[in-house]
Design an enzyme around this catalytic site. Structure first.
Site, short mmCIF file in Angstrom:
data_model
loop_
_atom_site.label_atom_id
_atom_site.label_comp_id
_atom_site.label_asym_id
_atom_site.label_seq_id
_atom_site.Cartn_x
_atom_site.Cartn_y
_atom_site.Cartn_z
N HIS A 287 -117.31 147.24 67.03
CA HIS A 287 -116.05 148.13 66.93
C HIS A 287 -116.61 149.44 67.53
O HIS A 287 -117.25 150.06 67.11
CB HIS A 287 -115.33 148.41 65.59
N HIS A 330 -117.29 155.10 57.49
CA HIS A 330 -118.12 155.87 58.01
C HIS A 330 -117.94 157.47 57.37
O HIS A 330 -116.94 157.55 56.66
CB HIS A 330 -117.64 156.24 59.59
N GLU A 336 -111.27 164.74 60.95
CA GLU A 336 -110.28 163.74 61.74
C GLU A 336 -108.96 163.95 60.75
O GLU A 336 -108.76 163.99 59.78
CB GLU A 336 -110.76 162.29 61.40
N TYR A 345 -101.17 151.12 61.22
CA TYR A 345 -102.46 151.22 61.79
C TYR A 345 -103.37 150.03 61.15
O TYR A 345 -103.09 149.86 59.96
CB TYR A 345 -102.86 152.61 61.36
N HIS A 361 -109.49 163.60 56.81
CA HIS A 361 -110.70 163.00 56.27
C HIS A 361 -111.87 164.08 56.97
O HIS A 361 -111.72 163.95 58.15
CB HIS A 361 -111.33 161.62 56.72
N HIS A 367 -114.63 157.13 54.67
CA HIS A 367 -113.43 156.56 54.80
C HIS A 367 -113.67 155.26 55.54
O HIS A 367 -114.76 155.03 56.12
CB HIS A 367 -112.33 157.53 55.43
#
Length: 432
Positions: A287, A330, A336, A345, A361, A367
């Site tokens: 990703h 991460h 964010e 989402y 976050h 998260h």
């Protein structure tokens, strides 16, 4: 529908006139301007900013802006600016349900609700993050934000933005940016409207560099639209609300300030249809970082570390092989703030992150996908998959994002948000 021109490059200059001959030829400030107009320069960068970064527009208007009453401080309502210390900033992962449209008559300015801020208005760095909730158009009230440019992200209902440069209409799935210091008012295209605002105190938003991607991809200059000149010649009793150094002020006007008959320059409002974003994605494995979805960025002065990035997660194909496809778990240097415009989402598909809602976050807060998403993505058959009917976005900033007292005390704050990860069980079995 308002008439529009295409931007064709942020460094270019443009011109538009609502009456033939209103624009001077060969000079910006002739001794007499045609039609009895006044010349007035509008600068949203310093005079001496490098040519590529310099933003200014010459207005040719019916009356100069100096014709206004004396300012009086007014109630800020639920708007806040940085820096502030009204409440400590927790390191928790936070999420909010959508705020309801007010029941009382509320226009765009009255309905601005600050969720979080960072940086400093006087230091010209950082951002304010607001929600707007409105059920009434602005007719005789106008707005000027001297603290930052305004990036509008509609989520419900369309807006018609009447600006000094002309008219822009923006609906969910599009964004609009109004330069710092410009006068404008908001007319609703529907009975009510809800959306998000990023108030950028720092460097004006620009297109990100493409780097190794090359000459194509991401957002293209040609797809940004700007208004054509459209003036109001109205006299009466009007109000100008100005946000300056974090405080709202009001002054009386005897005429509409949107009386610009012609203009030329590059400090202009603009809009962009997010469906035109050319998504870059992996066609092999893993990703990729969300930076590949950056539409606009405000540089901080440190290369590659943004004052704020505006990032979207639009409809796209997922084809990565032997890969956990949702975002990985991460803990980031960057902070964010996410919002959802429509659909679901992909990292949060069991409810709780709803259109009109948002999450935060902060730096190094862990998260990633909720437990149910992890289990599903760990065993699903990996075949090409199209993500449809989804549009999320993120304001990502190098500075810690501080939630306001309202954001931390509103019933819309989900006290059980962290529970979405409680089903992540231990799978470790020792030997491979």
């Amino acid at each position: 529908m308002s008439e529009l021109n295409y931007l064709h490059g942020f460094g270019n200059e443009f011109e538009s006139e609502a009456l033939a001959g209103a624009l001077p030829v060969g000079r910006f400030n002739p001794q007499r301007v045609n039609h009895g107009l006044y010349a007035e320069q509008f600068n949203s960068t310093a005079f001496t900013a490098p040519r590529a970064d310099n933003r200014r527009t010459w207005f040719y208007r019916i009356r100069p802006s100096v014709i206004q009453g004396r300012y009086q401080a007014i109630d800020n309502g639920l708007t806040r600016s940085a820096p502030f210390t009204e409440i400590p900033t927790p390191p928790d992962m936070l999420r909010w349900s959508p705020l309801a449209i007010p029941s009382q008559p509320t226009d765009f300015v009255q309905g601005l609700t600050t969720m979080a801020v960072n940086g400093s208005v006087p230091g010209q760095a950082g951002i304010g993050i607001h929600l707007y909730l409105a059920n009434q158009s602005m007719q005789d009230r106008f707005y000027l934000n001297a603290d930052g440019e305004m990036l509008l992200v509609p989520q419900q209902g369309g807006l018609r933005l009447h600006t000094e440069c002309g008219i822009l209409e923006v609906v969910p799935g599009e964004i609009a940016v109004v330069p710092r210091g410009m006068k404008w008012r908001v007319e609703l295209l529907n009975e009510s409207a809800r959306g998000y605002v990023c108030e950028n105190y720092g460097h004006p938003l620009i297109l990100p560099e493409r780097g190794p991607v090359g000459a194509n991809g991401y957002a293209n200059d040609r797809d940004f639209q700007i208004p054509v000149a459209a003036f109001e010649d109205r006299e009466g009793q009007f109000e100008l609300v100005t946000k300056f150094m974090g405080q709202n002020y009001s002054c009386a006007l005897t005429h509409s300030p949107l009386d610009v008959v012609a203009w030329t320059g590059n400090s202009v409002p603009y809009k962009y249809d997010l469906a035109r974003f050319n998504v870059i994605n992996t066609v092999s494995y893993d990703h990729p970082d969300p930076s590949i979805f950056t539409v606009l960025t405000s540089p901080s002065g440190q290369a590659g570390v943004a004052n704020v990035d505006f990032v979207i997660f639009p409809p796209r194909w997922m084809v990565a092989e032997d890969t956990f496809r949702p975002p990985w778990y991460h803990r980031n240097f960057m902070s964010e703030f996410m919002g959802l415009i429509l659909g679901v989402y992909d990292a949060k598909d069991s409810g709780g992150f709803d259109p009109g809602g948002c999450s935060l976050h902060n730096s190094f807060s862990p998260h990633g996908p909720e437990a149910a998403v992890f289990e599903k993505a760990s065993s699903v058959e990996l075949k090409p998959q199209r993500y449809e009917n989804t549009l999320a976005f993120m304001f990502e900033s190098r500075y810690v994002i501080q939630p306001t007292r309202f954001a931390l005390e509103t019933p819309a704050l989900q006290a059980d948000y962290v529970d979405c990860w409680h089903g992540l069980n231990k799978h470790f079995g020792g030997a491979a």
